[in-house]
Design a protein around this motif. Sequence first.
Motif, short mmCIF file in Angstrom:
data_model
loop_
_atom_site.label_atom_id
_atom_site.label_comp_id
_atom_site.label_asym_id
_atom_site.label_seq_id
_atom_site.Cartn_x
_atom_site.Cartn_y
_atom_site.Cartn_z
N SER A 43 25.18 -6.67 6.24
CA SER A 43 25.95 -6.23 7.42
C SER A 43 27.45 -6.34 7.18
O SER A 43 28.22 -5.50 7.66
CB SER A 43 25.56 -7.08 8.64
OG SER A 43 24.21 -6.83 9.01
N GLN A 85 23.08 -3.94 13.81
CA GLN A 85 21.87 -4.77 13.83
C GLN A 85 21.59 -5.22 15.26
O GLN A 85 20.46 -5.20 15.73
CB GLN A 85 22.11 -5.96 12.90
CG GLN A 85 20.88 -6.76 12.60
CD GLN A 85 21.17 -7.80 11.51
OE1 GLN A 85 22.19 -7.76 10.83
NE2 GLN A 85 20.25 -8.73 11.37
N ASP A 160 21.77 -0.09 10.17
CA ASP A 160 21.54 -1.53 9.96
C ASP A 160 20.27 -1.97 10.68
O ASP A 160 20.26 -2.15 11.89
CB ASP A 160 22.75 -2.33 10.45
CG ASP A 160 22.81 -3.73 9.82
OD1 ASP A 160 21.78 -4.16 9.24
OD2 ASP A 160 23.86 -4.39 9.92
N GLU A 161 19.20 -2.08 9.94
CA GLU A 161 17.87 -2.48 10.44
C GLU A 161 17.39 -1.62 11.61
O GLU A 161 16.99 -2.12 12.67
CB GLU A 161 17.88 -3.97 10.81
CG GLU A 161 18.26 -4.83 9.61
CD GLU A 161 17.97 -6.31 9.79
OE1 GLU A 161 17.17 -6.66 10.67
OE2 GLU A 161 18.53 -7.11 9.02
MG MG Z 1 22.56 -8.16 8.68
#
Ligand code: MG
Length: 236
Positions: A43, A85, A160-161
Amino acid sequence: MALLEVSGVTVAFGGNRALDGVGLNAERGRVTGLIGPNGAGKSTLFDVVSGLRRPSAGRVVLGGRDVTRYGPARRSRHGLARTFQRLELFGRLSVRDNLLVAAELGPERRRAAQVADALLNRLGLAGIAESGADTLPTGVARLVEVGRALAVRPGLLLLDEPAAGQDGDETERFAALLRSLAEDGTAVVLVEHDMGLVMGVCDEVYVLDLGKVIAVGPPEVIRADETVLAAYLGDA
Ligand code: MG
Ligand code: ADP
């Protein structure tokens, strides 16, 4: 030439080197994976690429232009979009309005309503267009966030995810979406813990551990890499 060229990026939080000389390239038409244990620096690297954190060393080059000193808004005008995230939707707005607000910031702001409707269809969200964003299950909310990023027609998309909270069917549809974005010429960078998704959809995978790239290669090479296995076992 890669659309995104990151080189030598270093970020320290106090004595903790979150990133230590990291390099990463992402090309148009490809899905590039970025994996690694929790705390590896994934991240933080997205923060550096999107302009939210200034590295103490290294460069970020986007479309041949050094953007290391550009802020996030200027980078976004050069075609960069990302998701977070932690979800960042407008909870009180409907799904459609979340997309509309994003489209109004993009290059097609004059036809923002059409952009929003096209995204609702492409993402399979048309049936819940009027639902409040804060009523959505996490997996669906993440898809709306991906839609918000797509509304600005990015050349470079950092995720991000994005699949966290999705069930198996949702992840399968999401994988198809990622491939179709790449086919449209987007450079996609995917941070994801779902190894099935990463290995199934990525053209190339970078592995970060403790702020360093410890392996780069196609999925079949990464899967068999002993350094990578050791990093993950250390995490468990
Ligand atoms: Mg992360
Ligand atoms: P990942 O996304 O791979 O899980 P992060 O980039 O979130 O990893 O974190 C990398 C390292 O940097 C971790 O050790 C984390 O604790 C630290 N870190 C991240 N953000 C901050 C911050 N704002 N302040 C201090 N340390 C941070």
